[in-house]
Design a protein around this motif. Structure first.
Motif, short mmCIF file in Angstrom:
data_model
loop_
_atom_site.label_atom_id
_atom_site.label_comp_id
_atom_site.label_asym_id
_atom_site.label_seq_id
_atom_site.Cartn_x
_atom_site.Cartn_y
_atom_site.Cartn_z
N LEU A 1 11.79 -43.49 -5.76
CA LEU A 1 12.64 -42.86 -6.77
C LEU A 1 12.78 -43.80 -7.95
CD1 LEU A 1 15.55 -41.19 -4.75
CD2 LEU A 1 13.80 -40.02 -6.08
N SER A 2 12.75 -43.23 -9.14
CA SER A 2 12.93 -44.01 -10.37
C SER A 2 13.94 -43.33 -11.26
CB SER A 2 11.59 -44.16 -11.12
OG SER A 2 10.61 -44.76 -10.30
N LEU A 3 14.53 -44.10 -12.15
CA LEU A 3 15.50 -43.57 -13.11
C LEU A 3 14.78 -43.10 -14.37
CD1 LEU A 3 17.24 -45.39 -11.18
CD2 LEU A 3 18.75 -45.77 -13.14
N SER A 4 15.19 -41.97 -14.90
CA SER A 4 14.65 -41.47 -16.17
C SER A 4 15.84 -41.12 -17.05
CB SER A 4 13.78 -40.23 -15.94
OG SER A 4 13.24 -39.77 -17.16
N ILE A 5 16.00 -41.90 -18.11
CA ILE A 5 17.16 -41.73 -18.99
C ILE A 5 16.68 -41.67 -20.44
CG2 ILE A 5 19.35 -42.75 -19.75
CD1 ILE A 5 19.55 -44.12 -17.07
N PRO A 6 17.06 -40.63 -21.18
CA PRO A 6 16.71 -40.58 -22.61
C PRO A 6 17.31 -41.78 -23.34
CG PRO A 6 17.59 -38.48 -21.82
CD PRO A 6 17.85 -39.49 -20.75
N PRO A 7 16.75 -42.27 -24.42
CA PRO A 7 15.62 -41.69 -25.16
C PRO A 7 14.25 -42.21 -24.70
CG PRO A 7 16.56 -43.45 -26.44
CD PRO A 7 17.38 -43.37 -25.17
N ASN A 8 14.22 -42.95 -23.56
CA ASN A 8 12.94 -43.47 -23.06
C ASN A 8 12.70 -42.94 -21.65
OD1 ASN A 8 12.43 -45.20 -25.35
ND2 ASN A 8 14.05 -46.55 -24.56
N PRO A 9 12.36 -41.63 -21.54
CA PRO A 9 12.17 -41.04 -20.23
C PRO A 9 10.89 -41.54 -19.57
CG PRO A 9 11.55 -39.47 -21.93
CD PRO A 9 12.11 -40.67 -22.64
N THR A 10 10.90 -41.57 -18.25
CA THR A 10 9.71 -41.97 -17.50
C THR A 10 9.18 -40.85 -16.62
OG1 THR A 10 11.13 -42.82 -15.71
CG2 THR A 10 10.45 -44.37 -17.43
N CYS A 11 9.87 -39.70 -16.63
CA CYS A 11 9.44 -38.57 -15.79
C CYS A 11 8.17 -37.94 -16.37
CB CYS A 11 10.55 -37.53 -15.69
SG CYS A 11 10.16 -36.16 -14.58
N LEU A 12 7.31 -37.46 -15.48
CA LEU A 12 6.05 -36.83 -15.90
C LEU A 12 6.24 -35.38 -16.30
CD1 LEU A 12 3.77 -38.29 -13.09
CD2 LEU A 12 3.94 -39.07 -15.45
N CYS A 13 7.43 -34.83 -16.06
CA CYS A 13 7.69 -33.43 -16.39
C CYS A 13 8.28 -33.34 -17.79
CB CYS A 13 8.64 -32.80 -15.38
SG CYS A 13 8.99 -31.06 -15.67
N PRO A 14 7.60 -32.71 -18.75
CA PRO A 14 8.09 -32.66 -20.13
C PRO A 14 9.46 -31.99 -20.27
CG PRO A 14 5.80 -31.96 -20.03
CD PRO A 14 6.28 -32.05 -18.62
#
Length: 634
Positions: free
Chosen positions: A60-73
């Motif tokens: 599991l990884s964190l994805s937080i705007p404005p620098n998202p890391t998720c592969l789902c747009p």
């Protein structure tokens, strides 16, 4: 300690993806996500501690705007947790991941979880026979979620075209309305009901004989067996060069001693090792004789592990220096899309110059350092382990348990047949349910017996099929399968006659109108009546003897008995068979095309014995379905 997979395989086609969204998206920050992250990992750790993953562990990884890391747009502007896992040839890894996500959703009711793989919404594929008719790959976007231990499907009548945020809000406010039917829940739960026990059953422990350096590495990092098997199974000509030298794990070459250890791996890994033939490199220590079957099998399996570990180590060390992998591939794809290479052919001098400039730029970016660290992590850990003081006597003194029984590798037919039978029952139930619905609808609209079968429909459909457009791409079925097609049979037969005859023959041969028999030749000319006597004599000189000779030959065969003829009568029992045969020899009556067509189709359909075949496939295109044979069903 777990290690990341090879970067080049991180986004392979055999990958499962997941994203976890907390309800309080507007108030979620880094601290909140970090706390949630730790709680989730702690919750699932009892199930994953001793599990050996095929390629990479659950992460599991964190994805937080404005620098998202998720592969789902669609998730780029939402704070959430996400991950992806490559399962490769081991589907148990994928379904174990599904189990873990269901477990997480049960313990964290305020989470909405999306789950998909390279094929799309694979949970819907599993429950395909129980889904609402409107739900398909085109209408499933942002509709499928896990929540509170159940599958949820956002209803179409409430949200016709939902965005991700719309669906998450709906789940928060109207959770009960989106819960999928019990049949859908059951279909998916049947796949994960045996976990986590099945995850333990999927592990296989085996005794192997390996060099001391390999034994030391696997003692401290048992999870590295997955990278060793991957290195062996995915080997190519380049990596085989590393195995030929064994520079890292055979310092003394053939003088190195083999020790016996116990290694735990998944069943898929064990199958990948055992089922491949591999010759030891010349530098490798001598294996026990083949007469010692058990010792030889242990040494042969250890040979594959040691060579796989060597190939993985050297390849990752090389890729770590270059800093290449999935990040480099993504960088190259972006250059190609932007037209950086200007359409130049790879290998040309100008292309080579541009490639050097791109590599130089890439080495100066943060992507290079991240990729280098990612690829070099197992390399650094192996170097650390081999730098520790260890004694060969330590491995000689330990007692190694025997290998697990591997009969499952050769006796899986019963389990496969059981799974196929379950699928067959599911398909039969689905067909039965929809057939009964179709009969009810047909009875309501037509008021007739839905089981009534009209043979003339078969002939009409076949004529319509012959009359439709065909090209090099294939034949087209009629657009309206229930619409009667107006076909001029006489004209069709005349056209076929003109095609089948040789040049110059059509003017002198006549087939009785309404007949399709190509055995009844006639010398008369009814086309235009304008033929010279000389031409007629020439044709008669050839055609009459030719026709007579062909008829005589055919009389000696059973071909004539294979056709049903117009006005054919069945001989009575008291009539002699010799008279009947003589009558048939002398009577070349016209062949009934329609009856022969129907008879041939029925014979072909009967020979299929309920299985797919040419007759059912062809008539299925036309919307015609033959009734089942009542005699055989009794």
């Amino acid at each position: 300690m777990e290690f990341p997979p090879s970067s080049s395989a991180m986004l392979s086609h055999d990958t499962v993806f997941y994203a976890l969204y907390p309800d309080s998206l507007t108030t979620t920050n880094t601290t909140t996500l970090q706390s949630l992250h730790l709680q989730i990992l702690q919750t699932i750790s009892p199930f994953t501690t001793d599990y050996i993953w095929q390629h990479q562990p659950f992460n599991l990884s964190l994805s937080i705007p404005p620098n998202p890391t998720c592969l789902c747009p669609s998730s780029s502007n939402l704070p959430h947790l996400h991950g992806h896992l490559r399962y490769g040839d081991n589907l148990d890894d994928e379904w174990f991941t599904v189990f873990l996500l269901f477990h997480i959703s049960q313990h964290f009711p305020s989470l909405s979880i999306r789950l998909w793989d390279s094929d799309g919404e694979f949970l819907l594929i599993e429950a395909a026979f129980h889904l609402p008719r409107w739900l398909n790959p085109d209408t499933s976007d942002n509709r499928i979620f896990l929540r509170n231990g159940h599958i949820h499907i956002i209803p179409r009548n409430r949200l016709p075209s939902p965005s991700l945020m719309d669906s998450l809000n709906f789940l928060t406010t109207s959770e009960s309305e989106s819960r999928a039917s019990e049949s859908v829940q059951t279909a998916v739960m049947n796949r994960i009901k045996d976990y986590p026990n099945r995850a333990k059953k999927n592990m296989h422990t085996v005794r192997v004989r390996v060099p001391v350096s390999v034994a030391r590495v696997l003692k401290h990092e048992p999870c590295l067996i997955s990278l060793a098997v991957e290195g062996f199974y995915d080997r190519d000509i380049d990596t085989m060069k590393f195995a030929a030298k064994m520079e890292k794990f055979l310092e003394k070459g053939r003088e190195d001693e083999l020790v016996c250890i116990s290694v735990k791996m998944s069943r898929a890994m064990y199958a990948q090792l055992v089922q491949q033939t591999f010759r030891a490199p010349k530098i490798y220590p001598e294996l026990p004789g083949r007469d010692w079957k058990e010792e030889y099998a242990e040494a042969e399996l250890g040979l594959k592990i040691a060579c796989g570990l060597e190939m993985m180590y050297q390849q990752r060390k090389h890729d770590g220096v270059e800093g290449k992998g999935s990040t480099w591939e993504a960088f190259m794809q972006s250059l190609e899309k932007s037209g950086y290479f200007q359409g130049l052919l790879p290998g040309s001098s100008e292309y080579h110059r541009l490639m050097q400039n791109a590599q130089e730029y890439y080495r100066n970016t943060s992507l290079h350092s991240k990729a280098s660290d990612l690829m070099s992590a197992p390399v650094r850990r192996i170097d650390e382990i081999l730098a520790l003081p260890d004694s060969v006597d330590e491995f000689k003194a330990q007692e190694v348990p025997p290998s697990d029984d591997d009969s499952w590798l050769y006796n899986g037919e019963e389990e496969l047949n059981s799974a196929l039978m379950e699928r067959q029952k599911e398909m039969e139930f689905y067909d039965l349910k929809h057939k009964s619905k179709g009969k009810e609808k047909k009875g309501q609209t037509t008021g007739s017996n839905a089981d009534e079968f009209d043979p003339s429909d078969v002939v009409k459909s076949m004529r319509a099929f012959v009359d439709t457009v065909s090209s090099y791409e294939g034949a087209e079925a009629p657009d309206d399968r229930n619409k009667e097609v107006d076909l001029d049979v006489d004209q069709f037969l005349k056209e076929m006659e003109s095609v089948m005859k040789f040049p110059g023959e059509a003017a002198n041969s006549n087939i009785e109108e309404g007949s399709s028999s190509d055995l009844d030749f006639d010398d008369s000319d009814e086309s235009d009546g304008i033929e010279s006597a000389e031409d007629n004599d020439e044709e008669d000189t050839f055609m009459q003897p030719y026709s007579d000779a062909m008829n005589e030959e055919l009389k000696e065969t059973t071909l004539q008995k294979s056709f049903v003829r117009a006005d054919e009568q069945i001989p009575k029992k008291d009539e002699g068979t010799s008279h009947a045969a003589e009558d048939m020899d002398n009577d070349f009556s016209p062949v009934d095309v329609d009856v022969n067509l129907l008879k041939s189709l029925l014979d072909s359909f009967s020979s299929q014995q309920g299985l797919p075949g040419p007759a059912s496939n062809l008539l299925g295109l036309m919307g015609v379905q033959f009734p089942q044979d009542a005699k055989k069903s009794k």
